[in-house]
Write a protein that holds these residues in place. Structure first.
Motif, PDB file in Angstrom:
ATOM      1  N   LEU A 128      40.956  35.243  51.991  1.00 46.48           N
ATOM      2  CA  LEU A 128      41.237  36.311  51.026  1.00 46.48           C
ATOM      3  C   LEU A 128      39.972  36.855  50.351  1.00 46.48           C
ATOM      4  CD1 LEU A 128      44.405  34.957  49.110  1.00 46.48           C
ATOM      5  CD2 LEU A 128      44.363  36.583  51.012  1.00 46.48           C
ATOM      6  N   ALA A 129      38.925  36.042  50.311  1.00 48.47           N
ATOM      7  CA  ALA A 129      37.749  36.360  49.484  1.00 48.47           C
ATOM      8  C   ALA A 129      37.261  37.810  49.607  1.00 48.47           C
ATOM      9  CB  ALA A 129      36.613  35.378  49.769  1.00 48.47           C
ATOM     10  N   PRO A 130      37.084  38.332  50.835  1.00 45.66           N
ATOM     11  CA  PRO A 130      36.508  39.684  50.924  1.00 45.66           C
ATOM     12  C   PRO A 130      37.432  40.775  50.380  1.00 45.66           C
ATOM     13  CG  PRO A 130      36.505  38.544  53.068  1.00 45.66           C
ATOM     14  CD  PRO A 130      37.349  37.741  52.150  1.00 45.66           C
ATOM     15  N   ARG A 131      38.712  40.443  50.160  1.00 49.79           N
ATOM     16  CA  ARG A 131      39.666  41.461  49.711  1.00 49.79           C
ATOM     17  C   ARG A 131      39.937  41.405  48.214  1.00 49.79           C
ATOM     18  NH1 ARG A 131      42.682  44.718  53.623  1.00 49.79           N
ATOM     19  NH2 ARG A 131      44.508  44.211  52.366  1.00 49.79           N
ATOM     20  N   CYS A 132      39.248  40.506  47.518  1.00 45.97           N
ATOM     21  CA  CYS A 132      39.557  40.303  46.094  1.00 45.97           C
ATOM     22  C   CYS A 132      38.627  41.104  45.188  1.00 45.97           C
ATOM     23  CB  CYS A 132      39.459  38.822  45.742  1.00 45.97           C
ATOM     24  SG  CYS A 132      40.782  37.851  46.487  1.00 45.97           S
ATOM     25  N   GLY A 133      39.057  41.267  43.954  1.00 50.32           N
ATOM     26  CA  GLY A 133      38.182  41.861  42.949  1.00 50.32           C
ATOM     27  C   GLY A 133      38.520  43.295  42.595  1.00 50.32           C
ATOM     28  N   ARG A 134      39.632  43.807  43.150  1.00 46.85           N
ATOM     29  CA  ARG A 134      39.951  45.199  42.855  1.00 46.85           C
ATOM     30  C   ARG A 134      41.000  45.380  41.765  1.00 46.85           C
ATOM     31  NH1 ARG A 134      40.306  47.155  48.997  1.00 46.85           N
ATOM     32  NH2 ARG A 134      41.307  45.103  49.049  1.00 46.85           N
ATOM     33  N   ALA A 135      41.872  44.384  41.587  1.00 44.49           N
ATOM     34  CA  ALA A 135      42.973  44.537  40.636  1.00 44.49           C
ATOM     35  C   ALA A 135      42.498  44.459  39.185  1.00 44.49           C
ATOM     36  CB  ALA A 135      44.028  43.464  40.880  1.00 44.49           C
ATOM     37  N   TYR A 136      43.218  45.147  38.327  1.00 49.09           N
ATOM     38  CA  TYR A 136      43.003  45.088  36.881  1.00 49.09           C
ATOM     39  C   TYR A 136      44.005  44.081  36.330  1.00 49.09           C
ATOM     40  CZ  TYR A 136      43.226  46.881  32.007  1.00 49.09           C
ATOM     41  OH  TYR A 136      43.224  47.023  30.647  1.00 49.09           O
ATOM     42  N   VAL A 137      43.499  43.017  35.697  1.00 48.66           N
ATOM     43  CA  VAL A 137      44.359  41.910  35.272  1.00 48.66           C
ATOM     44  C   VAL A 137      44.633  41.997  33.766  1.00 48.66           C
ATOM     45  CG1 VAL A 137      44.671  39.415  35.224  1.00 48.66           C
ATOM     46  CG2 VAL A 137      43.356  40.467  37.087  1.00 48.66           C
ATOM     47  N   VAL A 138      45.905  42.106  33.410  1.00 47.52           N
ATOM     48  CA  VAL A 138      46.305  42.227  32.010  1.00 47.52           C
ATOM     49  C   VAL A 138      47.107  40.988  31.614  1.00 47.52           C
ATOM     50  CG1 VAL A 138      47.651  43.585  30.341  1.00 47.52           C
ATOM     51  CG2 VAL A 138      46.413  44.746  32.200  1.00 47.52           C
ATOM     52  N   GLY A 139      46.674  40.298  30.584  1.00 48.98           N
ATOM     53  CA  GLY A 139      47.409  39.136  30.084  1.00 48.98           C
ATOM     54  C   GLY A 139      48.349  39.541  28.966  1.00 48.98           C
ATOM     55  N   LEU A 140      49.554  39.007  28.970  1.00 48.62           N
ATOM     56  CA  LEU A 140      50.516  39.297  27.891  1.00 48.62           C
ATOM     57  C   LEU A 140      50.934  37.995  27.234  1.00 48.62           C
ATOM     58  CD1 LEU A 140      51.965  41.575  30.358  1.00 48.62           C
ATOM     59  CD2 LEU A 140      52.275  42.406  28.032  1.00 48.62           C
ATOM     60  N   THR A 141      50.702  37.894  25.931  1.00 46.54           N
ATOM     61  CA  THR A 141      51.136  36.689  25.224  1.00 46.54           C
ATOM     62  C   THR A 141      51.904  37.076  23.975  1.00 46.54           C
ATOM     63  OG1 THR A 141      49.120  36.575  23.913  1.00 46.54           O
ATOM     64  CG2 THR A 141      49.093  35.407  25.987  1.00 46.54           C
ATOM     65  N   ALA A 175      44.304  26.649  34.376  1.00 47.02           N
ATOM     66  CA  ALA A 175      42.954  27.132  34.655  1.00 47.02           C
ATOM     67  C   ALA A 175      42.650  27.064  36.149  1.00 47.02           C
ATOM     68  CB  ALA A 175      41.924  26.319  33.875  1.00 47.02           C
ATOM     69  N   TRP A 176      43.310  26.155  36.813  1.00 51.64           N
ATOM     70  CA  TRP A 176      43.103  25.984  38.249  1.00 51.64           C
ATOM     71  C   TRP A 176      43.996  26.935  39.035  1.00 51.64           C
ATOM     72  CZ3 TRP A 176      45.931  24.699  42.546  1.00 51.64           C
ATOM     73  CH2 TRP A 176      45.232  24.201  43.655  1.00 51.64           C
ATOM     74  N   ALA A 177      45.258  27.011  38.633  1.00 48.24           N
ATOM     75  CA  ALA A 177      46.253  27.699  39.453  1.00 48.24           C
ATOM     76  C   ALA A 177      46.267  29.212  39.246  1.00 48.24           C
ATOM     77  CB  ALA A 177      47.641  27.124  39.159  1.00 48.24           C
ATOM     78  N   ALA A 178      46.176  29.665  37.993  1.00 47.84           N
ATOM     79  CA  ALA A 178      46.336  31.100  37.728  1.00 47.84           C
ATOM     80  C   ALA A 178      45.319  31.968  38.483  1.00 47.84           C
ATOM     81  CB  ALA A 178      46.295  31.373  36.226  1.00 47.84           C
ATOM     82  N   PRO A 179      44.033  31.616  38.463  1.00 45.93           N
ATOM     83  CA  PRO A 179      43.082  32.491  39.154  1.00 45.93           C
ATOM     84  C   PRO A 179      43.361  32.601  40.653  1.00 45.93           C
ATOM     85  CG  PRO A 179      41.925  30.848  37.838  1.00 45.93           C
ATOM     86  CD  PRO A 179      43.372  30.479  37.828  1.00 45.93           C
ATOM     87  N   GLN A 180      43.870  31.527  41.244  1.00 46.88           N
ATOM     88  CA  GLN A 180      44.131  31.569  42.683  1.00 46.88           C
ATOM     89  C   GLN A 180      45.365  32.412  42.996  1.00 46.88           C
ATOM     90  OE1 GLN A 180      43.109  27.997  44.983  1.00 46.88           O
ATOM     91  NE2 GLN A 180      42.769  26.967  43.034  1.00 46.88           N
ATOM     92  N   ALA A 181      46.370  32.333  42.110  1.00 42.95           N
ATOM     93  CA  ALA A 181      47.554  33.174  42.294  1.00 42.95           C
ATOM     94  C   ALA A 181      47.168  34.651  42.095  1.00 42.95           C
ATOM     95  CB  ALA A 181      48.649  32.772  41.312  1.00 42.95           C
ATOM     96  N   ILE A 182      46.296  34.901  41.126  1.00 40.12           N
ATOM     97  CA  ILE A 182      45.803  36.268  40.900  1.00 40.12           C
ATOM     98  C   ILE A 182      45.074  36.786  42.145  1.00 40.12           C
ATOM     99  CG2 ILE A 182      44.103  37.607  39.567  1.00 40.12           C
ATOM    100  CD1 ILE A 182      44.915  35.852  37.106  1.00 40.12           C
ATOM    101  N   ARG A 183      44.280  35.911  42.767  1.00 45.98           N
ATOM    102  CA  ARG A 183      43.585  36.293  44.005  1.00 45.98           C
ATOM    103  C   ARG A 183      44.551  36.726  45.101  1.00 45.98           C
ATOM    104  NH1 ARG A 183      38.535  35.138  45.181  1.00 45.98           N
ATOM    105  NH2 ARG A 183      37.443  34.544  43.286  1.00 45.98           N
TER     106      ARG A 183
END
Lengths: 319, 319
Positions: free
Chosen positions: A41-54, A126-134
């Motif tokens: 997945l690495a070369p395809r990542c980094g384009r999305a805009y990530v918004v956190g809602l709490t 901290a481990w799981a969320a970034p990978q799911a975002i990827r």
């Protein structure tokens, strides 16, 4: 059960929802195949805009998320929703139940919805969320909404995963002083007072604005978090929230903050994968009796725990 | 500010309260001198009986702790009390305020009372609590009561630090079903229904006993957690709690459970010191640009986070 990663990744890249879901399940299950998945997945990542809602339970988090999805879909954006439950191992899955309103979007091919439990996981959120975002990012999502489900100390953690953090409040329950106590004044980039048709909405907005104005003086060009009123259930104010998000996005790009935040996030992600890997190796040392032997020596008073930790680290690095 | 560790340790071993307090402050502040402190204390540790006390706010935790202290003092035991606040970095110190009832014991030279905040600490409760317990242990405490202050996911963590875990409930607020949800039925060795003069106490006891009887069948010799009624504010039932604790202590010794639990605790302590040390080294790598450089490569898509983590671990072990 081994999965054909190459084919799954190819399908996810084409945006096939089931492939996306299965990849996120691999993250949730801490599959050993993730290494292969992330490399693909690495070369395809980094384009999305990530918004956190709490926000506390009762502020209308899932209604607001749903309304935001509608707004972004109207703008032709593909949207991913990650509902994370970082609650204790004992709270069970009940908190993931209230996803009903999301059904509006369940049949929309431009929307991915995924709940993910991180409780009991070695590396946690901290481990799981970034990978799911990827995964969602590589699947072509333009916007990824990361929403916490449940309560507790998760706000700060979610904020650390997002480009922009939205803090939701409701009149009466999330007034300024409460907000300050909970520390949310330090994490929000955009504040939303939902259920603004209720009594006390204006007072909550005023108090929030007042609290946000306190603290150290801002330099010119600094970001001043806006406070937006919404009635998410009727879609009121949602366009203003999207406008505030776009403005924050633009401000971050202009001031190099987006790159900074993403670099910090990537560093945190690497660190948490490394720590989890080291912990796993320690677990193996526990199986092969080296850690129990050290523990025995500490218990007998022959060794102090620091020297024991040195020896443990030594064993780790020797493989 | 460097401290004369040798003299401080010598004084703590003699049971001087101020030396004990200063050593626990070193733990709280994660002092680099702790390594020296723990090495000096090691031969004197392992004698105290560690009792964990958990329960929701309002069950009368500090009153119960105080009543237990009185009971143990009547038996000629030296008692240490560690009130741990593992709450979020934002909750502030307010939760530590309700220590008023402990004033009864403040002038008793056979009692050490210490609050400790672990919020914001790199290693958290798992790192700090065992070391504070070591200090109290080496200072000659026969019994150490570890009490959580505040709310949240801490029950499980506190239970992991104790020889015996006491779970406190009160009529009406901690009924069986709630208890099962919170997972406390899996951690208690002794259950106490405090405020037993209130309506519903017997129902709570019945329901608890019922819930504790569910689950898998016990083998002969297995421990069946007793449920004890108290009115801690009047000292009623406290002798029965002490009797239940002694019984559990004896049962653990007889069945090798005490040694097992302590070995697991020591292993956890070593592991958490090791993980904290590795995290600190990672922090240093962050300062010297190796981690940021890896993060940049992940952001650009040139590297996946797993390979980056491998490289990070490689850097760690090279020093």
């Amino acid at each position: 059960m081994a999965v054909d990663v190459a084919s799954l990744v190819a399908q996810a890249r084409e945006g096939r929802p089931r492939a996306v879901a299965r990849l996120i399940s691999l993250v949730e299950g801490a599959s050993p195949q993730l290494r292969e998945v992330m490399a693909a997945l690495a070369p395809r990542c980094g384009r999305a805009y990530v918004v956190g809602l709490t926000g506390s339970p009762g502020v209308g988090k899932s209604t607001s998320t749903s309304a935001l999805v509608t707004a972004y879909r109207q703008r032709g954006k593909r949207v991913g929703i990650l509902a994370v439950d970082p609650s204790s191992p004992f709270s069970g899955g009940a908190l993931l139940g209230d996803r009903v309103r999301m059904n509006d979007h369940a049949s929309d091919p431009g929307v991915y919805i995924r709940s993910m439990a991180t409780r009991g996981h070695l590396g946690g959120l901290a481990w799981a969320a970034p990978q799911a975002i990827r995964v969602l990012d590589a699947a072509g999502c333009d916007v990824i909404l990361v929403e916490t489900v449940g309560v507790g100390q998760s706000e700060v953690e979610i904020a650390a995963q997002a480009d922009t953090s939205v803090v939701l409040l409701a009149p009466g329950m999330g007034d300024g002083i409460q907000a300050a106590k909970a520390g949310i004044l330090e994490i929000g980039d955009v504040y939303v007072v939902n259920k603004a048709d209720r009594d006390g909405a204006d007072a909550t907005v005023r108090e929030l604005n007042h609290m946000l104005g306190l603290g150290e003086a801002r330099k010119p060009g600094d970001w001043r978090p806006p406070v937006v009123k919404t009635v998410a259930a009727r879609g009121e104010g949602v366009d203003e929230v999207v406008a505030a998000l776009e403005k924050h996005h633009g401000w971050m790009e202009e001031h190099g903050v987006l790159a900074e935040r993403r670099a910090a996030r990537a560093a945190g992600e690497i660190e948490s994968i490394a720590v989890t890997a080291l912990r796993e190796r320690m677990g193996e040392l526990s199986g092969d009796k080296r850690l129990p032997a050290l523990a025995e020596r500490v218990l007998s008073g022959a060794l102090d725990p620091y020297t024991a930790a040195d020896e443990l680290i030594q064993s780790l690095t020797e493989g």
